[in-house]
Design an enzyme around this catalytic site. Structure first.
Site, short mmCIF file in Angstrom:
data_model
loop_
_atom_site.label_atom_id
_atom_site.label_comp_id
_atom_site.label_asym_id
_atom_site.label_seq_id
_atom_site.Cartn_x
_atom_site.Cartn_y
_atom_site.Cartn_z
CG HIS A 91 -7.50 -4.97 7.93
ND1 HIS A 91 -6.81 -6.10 7.54
CD2 HIS A 91 -7.23 -4.04 6.98
CE1 HIS A 91 -6.14 -5.85 6.41
NE2 HIS A 91 -6.36 -4.60 6.06
CD GLU B 85 -2.88 -1.34 0.19
OE1 GLU B 85 -2.90 -0.48 -0.72
OE2 GLU B 85 -3.62 -2.33 0.20
CG HIS C 84 -9.38 -3.28 2.75
ND1 HIS C 84 -8.66 -3.55 1.62
CD2 HIS C 84 -8.47 -3.26 3.76
CE1 HIS C 84 -7.38 -3.72 1.92
NE2 HIS C 84 -7.23 -3.54 3.23
CG HIS D 118 -4.45 0.16 5.72
ND1 HIS D 118 -5.80 0.34 5.56
CD2 HIS D 118 -4.18 -1.11 5.31
CE1 HIS D 118 -6.33 -0.79 5.08
NE2 HIS D 118 -5.36 -1.68 4.92
CD GLU E 40 -13.81 12.61 25.48
OE1 GLU E 40 -12.88 11.94 25.03
OE2 GLU E 40 -13.88 13.00 26.64
O1 2HA Z 1 -0.68 -4.92 3.65
O2 2HA Z 1 -3.63 -4.43 4.78
O3 2HA Z 1 -4.38 -3.51 2.42
C1 2HA Z 1 -1.80 -5.62 3.99
C2 2HA Z 1 -3.00 -4.79 3.82
C3 2HA Z 1 -3.38 -4.43 2.46
ZN ZN Z 2 -5.56 -3.67 4.37
#
Ligand code: 2HA
Ligand code: ZN
Length: 272
Positions: A141, A116, A210, A139, A169
């Site tokens: 999940h 990414e 995602h 980033h 908040e």
């Molecule tokens: O690198 O989360 O979006 C692993 C991820 C890809």
């Molecule tokens: Zn990811």
């Protein structure tokens, strides 16, 4: 030259990836972080003239030429960063051509930066253009936020409004709201460009079905931003199937935003 394993920025990467893993936001190789470093600070630990190898990026990052980032590696597990930072992390500098990364440290097993990388570098460019203090892009999940994607409309205003209602908040922590991208193929320049476009207006961008991107001036602020969004999503998921008896009203959110002096997305409130 000081030992790089004693550098605060390496410690921050180790601690943050470990925290994120423990919170269940980064299963397997999920998630990635990039952190813009101060050149003078890096020079205390590394000879900046010594490039280990060059890695083509496949996109143009001219506004970032000369800038140095510490970044997680592709295919690497957040779970393992703390025990082996030199394999799982790398320090790269964007070369004068704008399309090559010069490896200064790390990725010891011959690896490279996260798949990414386009979304990260393009997000840095977008955030720096509106906030010169921005240094971190993250980033991951997060479980509840991801769950919420399956049962809540993916409209930015509605999604933000629901999150703002879940913890007092929230409107203070993310007054700019949450941007939402539709499902897109990850790891591509296209999703990078779309993320960066959203990052001009939002510090939090949901990748539908995602995960999420967060940006901020330092590691704590960026982590705290995602943590707050995820907490709100958790409250939503704990209550979505139950009758709602109480809620934070729009007029209360206005009071909060005004009291804390934050510039918020007024158009995301449904004020009568
Ligand atoms: O690198 O989360 O979006 C692993 C991820 C890809
Ligand atoms: Zn990811």
């Amino acid at each position: 030259m000081k030992d790089i394993l004693t550098a605060i920025f390496v410690t921050e990467m180790r601690k943050t990836t470990a925290n994120m893993y423990r919170l269940g936001w980064d299963e397997r190789n999920g998630g990635n972080i990039s952190y813009l470093l101060d050149e003078a600070e890096v020079a205390e630990y590394l000879d900046l003239k010594k490039v280990i190898r060059e890695i083509p990026t496949g996109f143009d990052a001219k506004p970032l030429i000369g800038k140095i980032f510490i970044v997680t590696g592709t295919g690497k597990y957040f779970k393992n960063v703390d025990e082996d930072p030199e394999t799982n992390l790398g320090i790269v500098r964007i070369k004068e051509d704008g399309t090559t990364a010069e490896l200064l440290w790390g990725f010891k097993d011959g690896g490279k930066f996260t798949s990414e990388f386009p979304a990260h570098m393009m997000s840095h460019m977008a955030r720096l253009s509106v906030d010169p203090q921005n240094r971190v892009v993250m980033h991951c999940h997060p479980t509840n936020l991801l769950a919420m994607n399956y049962v809540h409309e993916l409209d930015e205003a509605k999604f933000t409004h629901t999150l703002w209602e879940m913890c007092t908040e929230c409107i203070v922590v993310f007054p700019d709201g949450v941007g939402v991208l539709p499902w897109m193929l990850c790891g591509t320049n296209e999703i990078g460009e779309a993320t960066a476009k959203k990052m001009k207006d939002f510090r939090v961008v949901v990748w539908a079905l995602h995960g999420v991107y967060g940006a901020g001036k330092d590691m704590d602020e960026t982590f705290g931003l995602i943590e707050t969004v995820e907490k709100a999503a958790e409250i939503f998921m704990l209550t979505a199937h139950l009758p709602r008896l109480n809620t934070i009203k729009d007029e209360d959110m206005v009071k909060l935003a005004e009291h804390f002096g934050v510039k918020y997305r007024k158009d995301f409130l449904r004020l009568k």
